[in-house]
Design a protein around this motif. Structure first.
Motif, short mmCIF file in Angstrom:
data_model
loop_
_atom_site.label_atom_id
_atom_site.label_comp_id
_atom_site.label_asym_id
_atom_site.label_seq_id
_atom_site.Cartn_x
_atom_site.Cartn_y
_atom_site.Cartn_z
N THR A 52 13.72 12.38 2.83
CA THR A 52 12.55 11.65 2.35
C THR A 52 12.06 12.34 1.07
OG1 THR A 52 11.95 11.01 4.59
CG2 THR A 52 10.22 10.91 2.91
N GLU A 53 11.91 11.53 -0.02
CA GLU A 53 11.57 12.14 -1.31
C GLU A 53 10.79 11.15 -2.15
OE1 GLU A 53 14.20 14.90 -4.01
OE2 GLU A 53 14.59 12.80 -4.53
N VAL A 54 9.80 11.71 -2.90
CA VAL A 54 9.03 10.92 -3.87
C VAL A 54 9.06 11.69 -5.19
CG1 VAL A 54 6.79 9.97 -4.48
CG2 VAL A 54 7.55 9.90 -2.11
N VAL A 55 9.44 11.02 -6.28
CA VAL A 55 9.48 11.62 -7.62
C VAL A 55 8.60 10.77 -8.52
CG1 VAL A 55 10.90 12.36 -9.55
CG2 VAL A 55 11.81 12.51 -7.23
N LEU A 56 7.62 11.40 -9.18
CA LEU A 56 6.69 10.69 -10.06
C LEU A 56 6.72 11.36 -11.43
CD1 LEU A 56 4.43 8.58 -10.50
CD2 LEU A 56 2.80 10.33 -9.76
N GLU A 57 6.91 10.52 -12.46
CA GLU A 57 6.86 11.00 -13.84
C GLU A 57 5.62 10.41 -14.49
OE1 GLU A 57 9.52 10.75 -17.93
OE2 GLU A 57 10.47 10.38 -15.98
N LEU A 58 4.77 11.27 -15.10
CA LEU A 58 3.51 10.82 -15.68
C LEU A 58 3.15 11.68 -16.88
CD1 LEU A 58 0.49 12.14 -13.63
CD2 LEU A 58 2.81 12.96 -13.26
N THR A 59 2.18 11.19 -17.63
CA THR A 59 1.63 11.95 -18.75
C THR A 59 0.15 12.18 -18.47
OG1 THR A 59 3.18 11.06 -20.37
CG2 THR A 59 1.13 11.98 -21.22
N VAL A 60 -0.28 13.44 -18.54
CA VAL A 60 -1.67 13.78 -18.29
C VAL A 60 -2.03 14.93 -19.21
CG1 VAL A 60 -1.01 15.30 -16.37
CG2 VAL A 60 -3.35 14.49 -16.55
N ALA A 61 -3.19 14.80 -19.86
CA ALA A 61 -3.69 15.83 -20.78
C ALA A 61 -2.67 16.15 -21.87
CB ALA A 61 -4.06 17.10 -20.02
N THR A 107 0.83 -1.22 0.00
CA THR A 107 0.00 0.00 0.00
C THR A 107 0.85 1.26 0.00
OG1 THR A 107 -1.67 -1.22 1.24
CG2 THR A 107 -1.91 1.17 1.18
N SER A 108 2.09 1.16 0.52
CA SER A 108 2.96 2.35 0.56
C SER A 108 3.34 2.81 -0.84
CB SER A 108 4.23 2.05 1.37
OG SER A 108 3.90 1.81 2.72
N VAL A 109 3.40 1.86 -1.82
CA VAL A 109 3.67 2.27 -3.20
C VAL A 109 2.53 3.15 -3.72
CG1 VAL A 109 4.03 1.43 -5.54
CG2 VAL A 109 5.05 0.21 -3.61
N LEU A 110 1.28 2.75 -3.41
CA LEU A 110 0.14 3.58 -3.83
C LEU A 110 0.10 4.89 -3.06
CD1 LEU A 110 -2.60 0.79 -4.02
CD2 LEU A 110 -0.90 1.46 -5.72
N ASP A 111 0.50 4.84 -1.76
CA ASP A 111 0.57 6.09 -0.99
C ASP A 111 1.57 7.06 -1.62
OD1 ASP A 111 -1.24 5.04 0.73
OD2 ASP A 111 0.19 4.54 2.31
N ALA A 112 2.70 6.52 -2.13
CA ALA A 112 3.71 7.39 -2.73
C ALA A 112 3.17 8.07 -3.99
CB ALA A 112 4.96 6.59 -3.06
N VAL A 113 2.37 7.31 -4.79
CA VAL A 113 1.78 7.91 -5.99
C VAL A 113 0.83 9.04 -5.60
CG1 VAL A 113 0.27 7.47 -7.97
CG2 VAL A 113 2.02 5.79 -7.34
N CYS A 114 -0.04 8.78 -4.61
CA CYS A 114 -1.00 9.80 -4.17
C CYS A 114 -0.27 11.00 -3.56
CB CYS A 114 -1.97 9.20 -3.16
SG CYS A 114 -3.26 10.33 -2.61
N TYR A 115 0.79 10.74 -2.76
CA TYR A 115 1.52 11.84 -2.13
C TYR A 115 2.22 12.70 -3.17
CZ TYR A 115 4.81 14.34 0.82
OH TYR A 115 5.53 15.34 1.43
N ALA A 116 2.78 12.07 -4.22
CA ALA A 116 3.45 12.84 -5.27
C ALA A 116 2.46 13.75 -5.99
CB ALA A 116 4.13 11.90 -6.26
N LEU A 117 1.25 13.27 -6.20
CA LEU A 117 0.27 14.07 -6.94
C LEU A 117 -0.34 15.17 -6.08
CD1 LEU A 117 -1.56 11.22 -8.90
CD2 LEU A 117 -0.06 12.99 -9.87
N TYR A 118 -0.74 14.84 -4.85
CA TYR A 118 -1.54 15.76 -4.04
C TYR A 118 -0.85 16.24 -2.77
CZ TYR A 118 -5.39 14.35 -7.07
OH TYR A 118 -6.19 14.11 -8.15
#
Length: 993
Positions: free
Chosen positions: A76-85, A42-53
């Motif tokens: 402590t650091e979270v980096v997320l690369e994504l494509t949106v719009a 679940t922490s992997v999903l938490d990291a995605v949500c934390y990076a976004l919001y």
């Protein structure tokens, strides 16, 4: 939205740097995220949500994000690369974390960091867009078209939430759908309409209350001669009733006013006649008294005639002596001046030295001129003496300044010697306060989640007890329902056994039997002892139904309590309440202490600023003291030379006197005495000549006025007081004599004196009675007039208020109808559906339609979700959710599904909700979804069907990540992200990519 790459450092269970390549995982369309319990799936999903919001999902908010396995210096650091719009973005988030200080010992708190970058395809580089937490949050929400809560429901599909959604009542469904579809604006419309209704109702009541208050005032003005309507503010017909009563009161008041006016006219005529008679009597009394007083005054004048003649003689001699008065005053003035001049000359001559005793006025004046000339020669010497005294003062002042500068210089040196230590101490206090402020901010961020967990834990403990009680009640009601059912079946069986006797009881001779049709009844059955009839059976059936309803109600209550307990347990975790309370109290204490330490930051900064200003002032004082010391030596030499020259000049000017000032003072006194003596001698000579001339003039003036000697003239002379008193007595005599003659000569007065004495008391009593009657009549007329005026004014105001109320009451009726319709309480709203529920019902209908497409496939065409807006009991309708079973053709509640059926139904509902929310949010594509747990409850055939449905999501170009630890899924899904748990923290492995 498609995820490409996730980098995690010192986050959750991951102590070091970890990376996830979602592009590789998503290539297969379906990938598995698995690992042992507590490893960190679940922490992997938490990291995605934390990076976004910038925050983790709601159930895990308040938990510490930093890994306990991370080295102290690793951020402590979270980096997320994504494509949106259509834009490729990179989000970097760092929460506040405590690191070792770069200098010295201890730790300091680093502030939170957020960074949003966009990829430029033309240059192949990343461009910074924002470093603001708020701007990044708004931009992500805008691009995704959903809030964090919607994202956690749509992208991170929590199966437990949707299982509860299936079993929840309409109110719970409304809360979830309201958060997802953001229908609060419709609730605000309901609230606004309700507030408008209350406001308009209050205004109508206020206007009616004001109108009723005016009616009470009209009743008071009418002296109770007005009947008020028996209505309260807000009731219809109040205004018409008030206006009718006011019209009756006005008519009565006008009649009373006409009667009062007639009575006043009669009383005023009687009063005028009485007043005229009283005035005639008073005039005769006055004339009779006037004649008697004149006779008495004439007698008194005859008695004082001799004294009057003596006053006239004395006044005549006084007028003659008045011509001699100027000569007498001149002679007295000359004698007084001669005496003063002689005395002054004698006093001054006593002060002169003996050598001037025989000198006349001319000799004394010459001696005074000689002394003055000698005094003038001492002016320069006196200035030199004053300058010498000033030199001594300047020398003394220079010595004082030298001592003061020495003390100031010593004090400045002592203060400057400790400056470095003082500044270092203040800097240390400022750094300590800054560390405390950062620590307070971090503790405050942890305190609110801790309080929320404590509240949830207390609710969990209370619900645990409630669940035990509800379970006991459900078990007891189930046993009671089973016993009631058994009793009913037993009675039914007994009744069936004796049904022949019950039928025989209704047989009639000659009438056919209802069973065999024969008209002969040779041997009718007889009722045995203890026969059970229809009433006993129906009573047992009713008892059985009541017990069964009670059982269903208790089981429903037990399910509700268990749902609430599960939610509270999910929020609070398994930690004991006492420990959570201790942790919350400790956080409160640490936060309070940190804020108290942080409060010293501003005073320390101010103290450092003041110390720096004091340092600059001390340096300036030292420089000025050194400059003054150098200039004092030059000034002292010049003063010494000037002092020597002045002392030589003064020695020549002093002569025999001790000082030049003493010599000058002696000459000043001598000059003044000689001048005063010369002036006094001249004045005495002149005054003697004036006295002789005044004696001659006085003797001549007395002879011309008819006096033998000046002494007789002086005796006859009257002063101002005596003259005024004598003249007053003569004038008073003349005035009195004239007035008496005038009164005695009046014909009207003499005629009145000849009449009998008047009786004013009787006339006054009659006039007073007439005046009293007139006043009473005037008061009655005024009261009636005021009553009419007040009633007219209040009636006009009431009529105006009634006209003003018309549009207001129409507005209230219109708003009340709209508010009742929107709130679901109006009779026109047959299903009692609120406006927000109506909107949510439409959304739920869309969700049910989208979910049914997948549910039919997962259940092999057996189940379909349908929305129902039927009312349940006495409640409101709109958010019902049923499942249609194709095997039975019946529609039933979703709470009757089994565990496995509930899972794939909730999964279909979640996927359908994701499609609807995505379309509702603007159609932003969601290319990556995560499904969290729940697959262990499925059999092999159902699992295959569910996986086929999930695999079909690729038709919409989606990749689905399944979070589960079911072993069978690892054989079925090749693309996997494994979370491995270890003593040094968890690690990530990608397989099958």
């Amino acid at each position: 939205m498609r995820l490409h790459r996730l980098q995690i450092t010192a986050f959750g269970p991951f102590g070091d740097h970890r990376s996830v390549d979602f592009d590789a995982l998503s290539a297969a369309g379906l990938f598995l995220l698995h690992g042992p319990t507590g490893a960190g799936k679940t922490s992997v999903l938490d990291a995605v949500c934390y990076a976004l919001y910038g925050a983790v999902p709601g159930a895990r908010q308040g938990m510490t994000l930093r890994s306990d396995h991370a080295p102290p210096a690793t951020p402590t650091e979270v980096v997320l690369e994504l494509t949106v719009a259509g834009r490729r973005l990179e989000l970097t988030r760092r929460p506040p974390w405590e690191r070792p200080k770069k200098r010295g010992t201890g730790t300091t708190v680093e502030k939170a960091v957020s960074l949003l970058r966009a990829h430029d395809p033309a240059s192949g580089t990343w461009k910074d867009l924002s470093r603001s937490h708020q701007e990044i949050g708004e931009e992500i929400t805008h691009l995704l078209g959903m809030s964090r809560e919607q994202f956690c429901q749509v992208v991170l599909l929590p199966q437990g939430d949707f299982a509860r959604f299936l079993r929840a009542d309409a109110e719970a469904r409304g809360r979830l759908l309201g958060r997802l579809f953001d229908t609060h604006r419709f609730a605000e419309v309901e609230k606004h309409l309700a507030e408008r209704r209350r406001a308009t109702e209050a205004r109508v009541r206020e206007e009616d209350a004001a109108l009723l208050a005016d009616a009470h005032r009209m009743q008071q003005a009418a002296d109770g001669g007005m009947d008020l309507p028996d209505l309260t503010p807000g009731e219809p017909g109040l205004a018409d009733a008030v206006l009718t009563a006011a019209a009756v009161a006005r008519s009565t008041a006008r009649e009373q006013l006409a009667v009062a006016r007639i009575r006043l006219e009669t009383a005023e005529r009687a009063h005028a006649d009485a007043e005229h008679g009283l005035e005639s009597v008073r005039e005769r009394v006055r004339l009779q008294r006037r004649f008697a007083e004149a006779r008495e005054r004439a007698a008194r004048l005859a008695e004082r005639a001799g004294a009057h003649r003596e006053d006239e003689t004395r006044m005549e001699r006084g007028r003659k002596a008045q011509t001699v008065a100027p000569a007498l005053e001149l002679r007295d003035s000359a004698e007084t001046a001669h005496r003063r001049a002689t005395d002054a000359e004698a006093r001054v001559r006593d002060l002169l030295p003996e050598r001037y005793a025989g000198e006349g006025a001319a000799g004394l004046a010459a001696a005074a001129r000689r002394a003055a000339e000698e005094l003038g020669g001492l002016d320069a010497a006196r200035r030199a003496e004053q300058r010498l005294a000033g030199l001594h003062d300047e020398r003394a002042d220079a010595d004082r300044q030298e001592r003061a500068d020495a003390e100031a210089l010593e004090e400045a040196e002592a203060w400057l010697a400790g400056w470095e230590s003082t500044r270092a101490g203040l800097q240390e206090r400022i750094e300590s306060a800054q560390d405390a402020a950062a620590r307070a901010e971090q503790l405050a961020a942890r305190r609110e989640p801790a309080q929320a967990r404590l509240t949830a834990a207390r609710r969990r403990d209370r619900l645990t007890r409630d669940a035990d009680d509800a379970h006991a009640r459900a078990r007891a009601s189930g046993e009671h329902a089973l016993a009631a059912k058994g009793h009913w079946l037993e009675l039914k069986e007994q009744r069936l056994a004796g049904i022949a006797a019950e039928l025989a009881a209704h047989l009639t001779d000659g009438a056919p039997c209802a069973v065999c049709g024969s008209a002969d009844h040779p041997a009718p059955a007889r009722r045995a002892a203890g026969h059970v009839d229809r009433d006993a059976e129906e009573s047992a059936l009713a008892a059985h139904q009541r017990a069964d309803e009670q059982r269903a109600e208790d089981e429903g209550r037990l399910g509700t309590v268990r749902e609430a307990l599960a939610a509270a347990t999910a929020e609070a975790g398994d930690a004991p309440t006492d420990r959570l309370a201790e942790e919350a109290a400790e956080l409160d204490r640490l936060c309070t202490a940190a804020r108290r330490d942080a409060a010293a930051l501003h005073p320390a900064r101010e103290e450092l600023r003041a110390a720096e200003q004091e340092h600059e002032r001390r340096l300036a004082d030292r420089r000025r003291a050194e400059v003054r010391a150098a200039s004092r030596h030059t000034r002292r030499d010049a003063l010494d030379r000037e002092q020597t020259a002045l002392e030589e000049q003064l020695a020549r000017a002093r002569g025999d006197a001790g000082t030049v000032a003493a010599r000058a003072a002696h000459l000043e006194r001598t000059t003044a005495l000689l001048t005063d003596a010369a002036d006094a001698a001249r004045a005495a000579e002149e005054s003697a000549a004036r006295l002789k001339d005044a004696d001659g003039r006085l003797a001549e003036a007395a002879f011309r006025a008819g006096f033998d000697t000046p002494r007789q003239a002086a005796a006859a002379l009257l002063d101002d007081t005596a003259h005024r008193e004598l003249q007053r007595r003569l004038d008073a005599w003349q005035s009195e004599e004239t007035a008496v003659r005038t009164v005695l000569a009046e014909a009207e007065t003499a005629a009145a004196a000849a009449q009998p004495p008047a009786d004013p008391a009787t006339a006054e009593a009659a006039a007073a009675a007439a005046a009293r009657h007139a006043r009473d009549a005037a008061s009655a007329r005024d009261a009636a007039d005021r009553r009419c005026t007040a009633l007219d004014r209040l009636s006009a105001r009431a009529a105006e208020a009634t006209r003003r109320q018309g549009p207001l009451r129409e507005e209230h009726d219109r708003v009340a109808r709209l508010a009742s319709l929107a709130a679901g309480t109006a009779a026109d709203n047959e299903r009692r559906m609120r406006l927000e529920s109506y909107v949510l019902a439409a959304r739920l209908e869309q969700v049910a339609a989208a979910a049914s497409v997948r549910l039919q496939r997962m259940s092999s065409g057996r189940y379909t979700l349908v929305h129902s807006d039927d009312r349940t009991g006495r409640g409101r309708s709109g958010l019902g959710l049923h499942v249609v079973d194709a095997w039975t053709g019946r529609e039933r509640d979703t709470a009757t599904l089994s565990g496995g059926e509930t899972f794939f139904a909730s999964l279909a509902l979640a996927l359908g909700l994701a499609d609807v929310v995505t379309d509702e949010s603007g159609g932003a594509g969601l290319d990556t979804l995560f499904i969290d747990e729940g697959f262990g409850s499925l059999d092999d055939q159902t699992l295959d069907e569910v996986l086929d449905v999930l695999d079909s999501l690729r038709e919409r170009d989606r990749s689905v990540g399944i979070v589960s630890h079911v072993a069978d899924l690892r054989r079925r899904i090749h693309a996997q992200l494994e979370v491995v748990k270890g003593r040094a923290g968890s690690t990530l492995r990608q397989r099958g990519v």
